[in-house]
Scaffold this motif. Sequence first.
Motif, PDB file in Angstrom:
ATOM      1  N   LEU A 117     -68.565  33.191  10.039  1.00  0.00           N
ATOM      2  CA  LEU A 117     -67.363  34.475   9.405  1.00  0.00           C
ATOM      3  C   LEU A 117     -66.361  33.062   9.215  1.00  0.00           C
ATOM      4  N   LEU A 118     -65.275  33.447   9.915  1.00  0.00           N
ATOM      5  CA  LEU A 118     -64.472  32.501  10.197  1.00  0.00           C
ATOM      6  C   LEU A 118     -64.153  31.211  11.334  1.00  0.00           C
ATOM      7  N   GLY A 119     -65.823  31.677  12.160  1.00  0.00           N
ATOM      8  CA  GLY A 119     -65.693  30.250  13.191  1.00  0.00           C
ATOM      9  C   GLY A 119     -66.176  29.188  12.971  1.00  0.00           C
ATOM     10  N   GLY A 120     -66.256  28.791  11.401  1.00  0.00           N
ATOM     11  CA  GLY A 120     -66.700  27.644  11.275  1.00  0.00           C
ATOM     12  C   GLY A 120     -65.628  26.685  10.975  1.00  0.00           C
ATOM     13  N   GLU A 121     -66.305  25.284  10.686  1.00  0.00           N
ATOM     14  CA  GLU A 121     -65.215  24.099  10.529  1.00  0.00           C
ATOM     15  C   GLU A 121     -64.232  24.040   9.967  1.00  0.00           C
ATOM     16  N   THR A 122     -64.899  24.345   8.494  1.00  0.00           N
ATOM     17  CA  THR A 122     -63.354  24.775   7.474  1.00  0.00           C
ATOM     18  C   THR A 122     -62.422  25.796   7.188  1.00  0.00           C
ATOM     19  N   TYR A 123     -63.250  26.625   8.266  1.00  0.00           N
ATOM     20  CA  TYR A 123     -62.055  28.095   8.129  1.00  0.00           C
ATOM     21  C   TYR A 123     -61.061  28.739   9.103  1.00  0.00           C
ATOM     22  N   TRP A 124     -61.319  27.378  10.215  1.00  0.00           N
ATOM     23  CA  TRP A 124     -60.884  27.252  12.145  1.00  0.00           C
ATOM     24  C   TRP A 124     -59.307  27.935  11.729  1.00  0.00           C
ATOM     25  N   PRO A 125     -58.197  27.503  10.443  1.00  0.00           N
ATOM     26  CA  PRO A 125     -56.580  27.286  10.011  1.00  0.00           C
ATOM     27  C   PRO A 125     -56.601  28.759   9.868  1.00  0.00           C
ATOM     28  N   LEU A 126     -57.234  29.366   9.229  1.00  0.00           N
ATOM     29  CA  LEU A 126     -57.716  31.227   8.420  1.00  0.00           C
ATOM     30  C   LEU A 126     -58.397  32.010   9.364  1.00  0.00           C
ATOM     31  N   LEU A 127     -58.840  31.174  10.881  1.00  0.00           N
ATOM     32  CA  LEU A 127     -59.055  32.517  11.236  1.00  0.00           C
ATOM     33  C   LEU A 127     -57.968  32.786  12.639  1.00  0.00           C
ATOM     34  N   LEU A 128     -57.042  31.301  12.481  1.00  0.00           N
ATOM     35  CA  LEU A 128     -56.382  31.649  13.706  1.00  0.00           C
ATOM     36  C   LEU A 128     -55.092  32.094  13.195  1.00  0.00           C
ATOM     37  N   SER A 129     -54.663  32.394  11.830  1.00  0.00           N
ATOM     38  CA  SER A 129     -54.160  32.348  10.875  1.00  0.00           C
ATOM     39  C   SER A 129     -54.113  33.900  10.318  1.00  0.00           C
ATOM     40  N   SER A 130     -55.182  34.805  10.448  1.00  0.00           N
ATOM     41  CA  SER A 130     -55.476  35.788  10.464  1.00  0.00           C
ATOM     42  C   SER A 130     -54.585  37.241  10.671  1.00  0.00           C
ATOM     43  N   SER A 131     -53.929  37.032  12.088  1.00  0.00           N
ATOM     44  CA  SER A 131     -53.197  37.577  13.004  1.00  0.00           C
ATOM     45  C   SER A 131     -52.126  38.636  11.508  1.00  0.00           C
ATOM     46  N   CYS A 132     -52.156  37.665  10.742  1.00  0.00           N
ATOM     47  CA  CYS A 132     -51.182  38.616   9.708  1.00  0.00           C
ATOM     48  C   CYS A 132     -51.487  39.351   9.407  1.00  0.00           C
TER      49      CYS A 132
END
Length: 467
Positions: A169-184
């Motif tokens: 899902l969002l734990g891959g290298e490309t998506y980690w900034p999205l993972l951290l900002s998904s709490s919006c």
Amino acid sequence: LFLAVCAVGIGGTFQYGYNVSIINAPTQHIHKFLNETWTSRYHKELNPDLLTFLWSVIASIFSLGGLCGALIGGSMAIRLGRKGALLTNNIIAILACILMGISFPTGLFELLIVGRFLIGINSGIGICVQPLYIGEIAPKHLRGGMAMGTSIFLTGGILTGQIIGLRELLGGETYWPLLLSSSCFPAFAQLLFLPWFPESPRYLLIDRGDELRCAKALKRFHGSSEYRREMEDIQRECFALDGEKPKKPWQLFTDRGVRWQLITVIVMTMGQQLSGINAIYFYATYIFEQAGISAEKIPYVTLGTGACECLTALTCGLLIDYVGRRYLIIGGYLLMTLWSIVLTFSLTYQELYSWVPYVSMTSIFAFILSFGLGPGGITNTLTAELFIQSSRPAAYMIGGTISWISFFTIGMLFPFIVNGLKQYCFLVFLLECSLVAAFIFLVIPETKNKSFLEIKKEFHKLNFGRN
């Protein structure tokens, strides 16, 4: 009432659980980002010790933010109202998500640190104000089950964070900034749903003196035919307070009338954080490896621990108003004491027999189930019940401060405890769990189906002696 619990939970303790668990998945990717940013900025390699330090700051500044949130949460709840404080809190979460999201494209790891600090403040305020709101809108016969919404959403946040953080899902290298900002997304959800619900009726009548809006809110929550009983209960408490203003945290320490309630909150909050639950999560990976589970599959097995906590929070929510608070919390601590003994033995003889790692694995899940069934959920519920309106926000500020300081301290000291004592560290937690269980047995009365004034009378003997 059920929908109100969901509306406050999604932007409250859900955020705390979610942001605690999502930081684990992108550890390696953030290390790489820090290395690359440092190299491009200063044209030299990042020192491994400095890398460890920067990563520690990113991970632990969340608890410092949480401490600041706990210190201002009670004041916000008094000034803006419970609902107003929760709605304002979402602005902090959205700002934090923006900063964490743009840290990677801008190459500024400092934004990541500021973002983690701000999301910590958001979590600190949420964990302080959410149980305050739920405890004040709930009728006394449902108060325990509704207050467990705090724990259910917290554990739900942990589980959701573990799932979203999987590499598929969002734990891959490309998506980690999205993972951290998904709490919006939880923040936007609360901004969308919470405005439809009234402010806390107790806050409206006791703190604001607005009887008309209080009656209107009670009709929404309890129905036109049932609201009068709750209204009378609030009026009795208002009369007993006799215009007393909300207290500041330091005033509680000098108030003899709440001495034992305050000691109880401090002991229970520290007991919850220092119970060994962090040790269990620390040891989980090692034990799963010993049981023959491959490194690639461990994140999926770890999901089982998150699901365990979520399941027990739900079970506790169903049982709390039938069984009572005392039985569940004392039982939880005693079971954790038992599993600490089993874990000490199984980790000591891990290499001796092939089946011993499976005993350790079972003990881990049993320990988490015992924690969720008692200390994990009921600690916050009791904080709401032990204090009347004028003292409650200050009590949550003190409880929250103790909780975040304990959380930060165990995070800093824990690696040294484990390195020094190895598996015998569980003997320390065994002693702590049994002492807290003894304290609760001797001090805390049963609060099931009692009004806040009745609970205050129960503590009167302890605070002022038999006379």
